[in-house]
Structure formats: C-alpha cells, structure tokens
Design an enzyme around this catalytic site. Sequence first.
Site, PDB file in Angstrom:
ATOM      1  N   HIS A 201      12.946  -2.518   2.181  1.00  0.00           N
ATOM      2  CA  HIS A 201      12.315  -1.260   2.611  1.00  0.00           C
ATOM      3  C   HIS A 201      13.172  -0.097   2.157  1.00  0.00           C
ATOM      4  CE1 HIS A 201       9.469  -3.490   4.962  1.00  0.00           C
ATOM      5  NE2 HIS A 201      10.467  -4.210   5.426  1.00  0.00           N
ATOM      6  N   ILE A 202      12.534   0.875   1.574  1.00  0.00           N
ATOM      7  CA  ILE A 202      13.247   2.048   1.064  1.00  0.00           C
ATOM      8  C   ILE A 202      13.867   2.828   2.218  1.00  0.00           C
ATOM      9  CG2 ILE A 202      12.923   4.232  -0.181  1.00  0.00           C
ATOM     10  CD1 ILE A 202      10.480   2.680  -1.557  1.00  0.00           C
ATOM     11  N   SER A 203      13.078   3.051   3.261  1.00  0.00           N
ATOM     12  CA  SER A 203      13.563   3.791   4.429  1.00  0.00           C
ATOM     13  C   SER A 203      14.159   2.825   5.450  1.00  0.00           C
ATOM     14  CB  SER A 203      12.403   4.564   5.067  1.00  0.00           C
ATOM     15  OG  SER A 203      11.450   3.659   5.604  1.00  0.00           O
TER      16      SER A 203
ATOM     17  N   ARG B 277      12.896   4.604  12.621  1.00  0.00           N
ATOM     18  CA  ARG B 277      11.592   5.261  12.628  1.00  0.00           C
ATOM     19  C   ARG B 277      10.738   4.786  13.817  1.00  0.00           C
ATOM     20  NH1 ARG B 277       9.152   4.957   6.785  1.00  0.00           N
ATOM     21  NH2 ARG B 277       7.818   6.568   7.701  1.00  0.00           N
TER      22      ARG B 277
ATOM     23  N   GLU C 141      13.258  -9.288   1.549  1.00  0.00           N
ATOM     24  CA  GLU C 141      12.416  -8.201   2.065  1.00  0.00           C
ATOM     25  C   GLU C 141      13.137  -6.871   1.877  1.00  0.00           C
ATOM     26  OE1 GLU C 141      11.430  -8.761   6.193  1.00  0.00           O
ATOM     27  OE2 GLU C 141      10.652  -6.705   6.404  1.00  0.00           O
TER      28      GLU C 141
ATOM     29  N   ALA D 176       3.175  -0.941   4.881  1.00  0.00           N
ATOM     30  CA  ALA D 176       2.723  -1.063   6.271  1.00  0.00           C
ATOM     31  C   ALA D 176       2.232  -2.468   6.621  1.00  0.00           C
ATOM     32  CB  ALA D 176       1.619  -0.041   6.550  1.00  0.00           C
TER      33      ALA D 176
ATOM     34  N   PRO E 110       0.788  -1.220   0.000  1.00  0.00           N
ATOM     35  CA  PRO E 110       0.000   0.000   0.000  1.00  0.00           C
ATOM     36  C   PRO E 110       0.828   1.282   0.000  1.00  0.00           C
ATOM     37  CG  PRO E 110      -0.163  -1.136   2.104  1.00  0.00           C
ATOM     38  CD  PRO E 110       0.494  -2.077   1.152  1.00  0.00           C
ATOM     39  N   ASN E 111       0.325   2.225  -0.743  1.00  0.00           N
ATOM     40  CA  ASN E 111       0.870   3.589  -0.860  1.00  0.00           C
ATOM     41  C   ASN E 111       2.117   3.677  -1.722  1.00  0.00           C
ATOM     42  OD1 ASN E 111      -1.094   4.879   0.954  1.00  0.00           O
ATOM     43  ND2 ASN E 111      -0.122   3.634   2.521  1.00  0.00           N
TER      44      ASN E 111
ATOM     45  N   ASN F 299       8.274  -5.551  -0.856  1.00  0.00           N
ATOM     46  CA  ASN F 299       8.150  -4.418   0.049  1.00  0.00           C
ATOM     47  C   ASN F 299       6.661  -4.316   0.334  1.00  0.00           C
ATOM     48  OD1 ASN F 299       7.957  -2.054   1.425  1.00  0.00           O
ATOM     49  ND2 ASN F 299       9.084  -0.805  -0.048  1.00  0.00           N
TER      50      ASN F 299
ATOM     51  N   HIS G  90       4.207  -4.838   8.919  1.00  0.00           N
ATOM     52  CA  HIS G  90       4.151  -4.775  10.378  1.00  0.00           C
ATOM     53  C   HIS G  90       2.863  -5.356  10.960  1.00  0.00           C
ATOM     54  CE1 HIS G  90       7.361  -2.099   9.258  1.00  0.00           C
ATOM     55  NE2 HIS G  90       6.529  -1.221   8.747  1.00  0.00           N
TER      56      HIS G  90
ATOM     57  N   ARG H 289       7.221   0.184  13.406  1.00  0.00           N
ATOM     58  CA  ARG H 289       7.859  -0.277  12.166  1.00  0.00           C
ATOM     59  C   ARG H 289       9.027  -1.235  12.428  1.00  0.00           C
ATOM     60  NH1 ARG H 289       5.572   3.312   8.313  1.00  0.00           N
ATOM     61  NH2 ARG H 289       5.131   5.304   9.290  1.00  0.00           N
TER      62      ARG H 289
ATOM     63  N   ARG I  33       4.963  10.736  -2.527  1.00  0.00           N
ATOM     64  CA  ARG I  33       4.610  10.533  -1.123  1.00  0.00           C
ATOM     65  C   ARG I  33       5.835  10.773  -0.236  1.00  0.00           C
ATOM     66  NH1 ARG I  33       4.825   4.429   1.208  1.00  0.00           N
ATOM     67  NH2 ARG I  33       4.001   4.849   3.271  1.00  0.00           N
TER      68      ARG I  33
ATOM     69  N   TYR J 244      11.024   8.870   1.348  1.00  0.00           N
ATOM     70  CA  TYR J 244      11.074   7.809   0.326  1.00  0.00           C
ATOM     71  C   TYR J 244      11.747   8.225  -0.983  1.00  0.00           C
ATOM     72  CZ  TYR J 244       7.792   5.633   3.557  1.00  0.00           C
ATOM     73  OH  TYR J 244       7.214   5.084   4.674  1.00  0.00           O
TER      74      TYR J 244
ATOM     75  N   ASP K   5       1.836 -16.006   5.787  1.00  0.00           N
ATOM     76  CA  ASP K   5       1.353 -17.344   5.432  1.00  0.00           C
ATOM     77  C   ASP K   5       1.458 -17.583   3.930  1.00  0.00           C
ATOM     78  OD1 ASP K   5       0.778 -17.974   8.044  1.00  0.00           O
ATOM     79  OD2 ASP K   5      -1.402 -17.777   7.852  1.00  0.00           O
TER      80      ASP K   5
HETATM   81  C1  DQA Z   1       8.316   0.971   3.860  1.00  0.00           C
HETATM   82  C2  DQA Z   1       8.349   1.183   5.374  1.00  0.00           C
HETATM   83  C3  DQA Z   1       6.990   0.896   5.990  1.00  0.00           C
HETATM   84  O1  DQA Z   1       7.052   1.065   7.393  1.00  0.00           O
HETATM   85  C4  DQA Z   1       5.965   1.845   5.423  1.00  0.00           C
HETATM   86  O2  DQA Z   1       4.696   1.559   5.955  1.00  0.00           O
HETATM   87  C5  DQA Z   1       5.943   1.855   3.947  1.00  0.00           C
HETATM   88  C6  DQA Z   1       7.196   1.781   3.218  1.00  0.00           C
HETATM   89  C7  DQA Z   1       9.634   1.373   3.194  1.00  0.00           C
HETATM   90  O3  DQA Z   1       9.813   1.015   2.028  1.00  0.00           O
HETATM   91  O4  DQA Z   1      10.465   2.057   3.796  1.00  0.00           O
HETATM   92  O5  DQA Z   1       4.894   1.988   3.331  1.00  0.00           O
HETATM   93  O6  DQA Z   1       8.096  -0.409   3.626  1.00  0.00           O
END
Ligand code: DQA
Length: 147
Positions: free
Chosen positions: A101-103, A108, A99, A78, A11-12, A75, A81, A112, A19, A24, A88
């Site tokens: 994550h950009i950040s 944070r 796995e 959210a 999502p997002n 990725n 978490h 997270r 965003r 990011y 599953d």
């Molecule tokens: C994220 C980190 C997550 O905590 C956050 O909800 C995201 C992006 C990252 O790529 O840093 O949507 O996965």
Amino acid sequence: MSRLIYILNGPNLNLLGKRQPEIYGHETLADVEALCAKVAKAEGFDVALFQSNYEGGMVDQIHDAREKACGIVINAGAYTHTSAAIFDALNTFEGPVMECHISNVHKREAFRHHSFISPRAEGVLAGFGIEGYGFCVKRICTLLTKG
Ligand code: DQA
C-alpha cells in the site's frame, strides 16, 4: 520456474499521480512499473504490471499468474478491505505474495485497517510511497532465490 513477477493493482490506481497526490504522491503507475522492472532486473527477474478497476478483472489476473508468474506483488486498493474473492484467488496461486500500500492505511480511516489479503501475504508494506513496490519485488526475489 518462471522468472516473471506480476505487479497487480486495483481500482483507482490507474489515476496514480493525479488522484489525491497529498496521499498517494505525484508518481504514476508507469513510474511504479519502471522502478519494479529495475529492481527485478538487478536480481535476474522480470515484471509485468496490470491494473483493473474490477474485482473480477483482478481475479482473472491472479488466475493468469498461476501459469505465468513466480510471485505476485498486489495493491488491491479498496478491494483489500472487502474482497474475499481476491483472497480466494490468491490461495490458488502457489508462489510468494507481497501486499503493498502506498499510504499508511493504519493511519487512515478504520475501514482501511482490515485486509482480506494479509493472511495470504508473506509480508505487508504500507506507507512507503511507491518505493514500497520496489521493496516488495526485492523481497520476492530474495524468497525465491534464498528461500
Ligand atoms: C491503497 C490504500 C487503500 O485503502 C485505498 O483504497 C487505495 C490505495 C494504498 O495504496 O495506499 O486505493 O491500497
């Protein structure tokens, strides 16, 4: 064995580049796709990138990967978490999972810091910006070619 690596985004992440760019960055999901395709191609692999704002959509993409993909970079945004369902689903997939994550999630908010996905992942990258996706693709190629 398939030579296709799925790049799954939660999502997002469709808003990547717009965003919270201070967190990011300014690059978009199209930039992620181009980077991953370039890295994969150099190793003799292809990529297919997907994004869903829905937990069930991500589960469906993982099920689809069972038949079509040799590895997954995920990725989950959210859902990382919160989602036992995505964990599953990943456990129904037999190939390597990375796995991404950009950040740097560990720098944070506390919520997270926990990931439902990490116990299923061969590796976890956080805080490398979109470059991390390229490293994850490269690692999957290495695992599949050199073991
Ligand atoms: C994220 C980190 C997550 O905590 C956050 O909800 C995201 C992006 C990252 O790529 O840093 O949507 O996965």
